[in-house]
Design a protein around this motif. Sequence first.
Motif, PDB file in Angstrom:
ATOM      1  N   SER A  48      -2.621  12.217  21.110  1.00 33.09           N
ATOM      2  CA  SER A  48      -1.638  13.192  20.615  1.00 33.09           C
ATOM      3  C   SER A  48      -1.288  12.933  19.154  1.00 33.09           C
ATOM      4  O   SER A  48      -0.872  13.841  18.443  1.00 33.09           O
ATOM      5  CB  SER A  48      -0.373  13.150  21.468  1.00 33.09           C
ATOM      6  N   ARG A  49      -1.470  11.678  18.700  1.00 32.46           N
ATOM      7  CA  ARG A  49      -1.193  11.370  17.286  1.00 32.46           C
ATOM      8  C   ARG A  49      -2.453  11.518  16.425  1.00 32.46           C
ATOM      9  O   ARG A  49      -2.414  11.247  15.236  1.00 32.46           O
ATOM     10  CB  ARG A  49      -0.675   9.932  17.162  1.00 32.46           C
TER      11      ARG A  49
ATOM     12  N   LEU B 128       0.823  -1.217   0.000  1.00 28.55           N
ATOM     13  CA  LEU B 128       0.000   0.000   0.000  1.00 28.55           C
ATOM     14  C   LEU B 128       0.858   1.270   0.000  1.00 28.55           C
ATOM     15  O   LEU B 128       0.343   2.365  -0.228  1.00 28.55           O
ATOM     16  CB  LEU B 128      -0.920   0.023   1.233  1.00 28.55           C
ATOM     17  N   GLY B 129       2.128   1.111   0.332  1.00 28.79           N
ATOM     18  CA  GLY B 129       2.997   2.287   0.426  1.00 28.79           C
ATOM     19  C   GLY B 129       2.722   3.089   1.681  1.00 28.79           C
ATOM     20  O   GLY B 129       2.955   4.303   1.724  1.00 28.79           O
ATOM     21  N   GLY B 130       2.247   2.434   2.732  1.00 23.49           N
ATOM     22  CA  GLY B 130       1.935   3.100   3.998  1.00 23.49           C
ATOM     23  C   GLY B 130       0.647   2.536   4.558  1.00 23.49           C
ATOM     24  O   GLY B 130       0.099   1.555   4.026  1.00 23.49           O
ATOM     25  N   LEU B 131       0.152   3.160   5.622  1.00 27.12           N
ATOM     26  CA  LEU B 131      -1.039   2.622   6.280  1.00 27.12           C
ATOM     27  C   LEU B 131      -1.815   3.756   6.953  1.00 27.12           C
ATOM     28  O   LEU B 131      -1.243   4.530   7.721  1.00 27.12           O
ATOM     29  CB  LEU B 131      -0.585   1.598   7.339  1.00 27.12           C
TER      30      LEU B 131
ATOM     31  N   LEU C 278       0.871   0.011  14.889  1.00 23.79           N
ATOM     32  CA  LEU C 278       0.889   1.421  15.319  1.00 23.79           C
ATOM     33  C   LEU C 278       2.092   2.220  14.818  1.00 23.79           C
ATOM     34  O   LEU C 278       1.920   3.362  14.357  1.00 23.79           O
ATOM     35  CB  LEU C 278       0.780   1.513  16.849  1.00 23.79           C
ATOM     36  N   PRO C 279       3.315   1.662  14.859  1.00 23.29           N
ATOM     37  CA  PRO C 279       4.440   2.466  14.365  1.00 23.29           C
ATOM     38  C   PRO C 279       4.348   2.771  12.874  1.00 23.29           C
ATOM     39  O   PRO C 279       4.974   3.719  12.400  1.00 23.29           O
ATOM     40  CB  PRO C 279       5.667   1.581  14.650  1.00 23.29           C
ATOM     41  N   ARG C 280       3.590   1.963  12.142  1.00 23.20           N
ATOM     42  CA  ARG C 280       3.461   2.170  10.700  1.00 23.20           C
ATOM     43  C   ARG C 280       2.247   3.011  10.340  1.00 23.20           C
ATOM     44  O   ARG C 280       2.101   3.454   9.206  1.00 23.20           O
ATOM     45  CB  ARG C 280       3.334   0.813   9.968  1.00 23.20           C
TER      46      ARG C 280
END
Length: 233
Positions: A168-169, A76-79, A121-123
């Motif tokens: 916060s994110r 997907l090139g990210g999430l 979560l980190p991605r």
Amino acid sequence: MELQGARVWVVGATGVLGGALARGMAAAGARVALAGRDRQRLAALAEELGGVPTQPVDAVDVESGRAALAAAVQALGGLDVVVVASGVVAFGPAADADDAVVEELFAVNTLGPMSLVRAALPRLADGGAVVLLSAIVADAPTLQMAEYSASKAALSAWASVLRRELRSRKVAVLDVKPPHVDTGLVDRALAGTPPRLPAGYDQRALVDTVLDGVRRGSREVVLDPGAGTLVLR
Ligand SMILES: NC(=O)c1ccc[n+]([C@@H]2O[C@H](COP(=O)([O-])OP(=O)(O)OC[C@H]3O[C@@H](n4cnc5c(N)ncnc54)[C@H](OP(=O)(O)O)[C@@H]3O)[C@@H](O)[C@H]2O)c1
């Protein structure tokens, strides 16, 4: 968040609700990657949705989850959105529950989703969303379903803390708490026979409400008992 162009990973896409959510996300313009246990159903849904990437995952095997996540993020090139729709049910009196069945219930319904989301979560992009399917029994533990209710209540409690910690994110955590839906889940129970269940809730309406919840960054999808419909909170 905007679903058009969103990068969405659906785990449990081989299930009825997971498949319906994947179709709904794709129809809303999202780019979807699929994970599930049954390879044939996974391949069939991928073909239906136009060759989207797939990867098998077993909720009790943490490594398969990590591998599936890595493949999805790469494809997907990210999430932007993670949907976990895997789950199992079991029936019978609490006093008679089999230890192995209880362990599998908690592995698939609670520990597996928690592990997958932790890994994701980190991605996950800031401003993204986590969608978890607990159940109405998380708030209303039900006779003959003590362990299923407990596994979903635990997932729901975890989700409520995660939501606050991710504020916060600006990552939304949507806890979906459907009433009974006729998906055949109860016929695939790990143990026991279901008690009398109410008429199944409309699947299409459930999917529409979840999609709306993701767009709005809602916290929960719950049944309004007065209206008999799912609402966002
Ligand atoms: N249907 C309802 O009335 C209802 C109500 C409230 C909440 N829910 C929740 O909604 C979710 C979806 O349910 P559903 O009705 O769509 O049921 P379903 O059609 O039986 O789907 C269950 C999904 O869980 C997956 N799964 C089961 N064991 C697994 C394991 N060990 N590892 C990985 N995946 C596993 C299945 O994978 P495979 O098919 O690939 O084996 C399938 O994708 C569940 O969490 C359920 O508890 C359902």
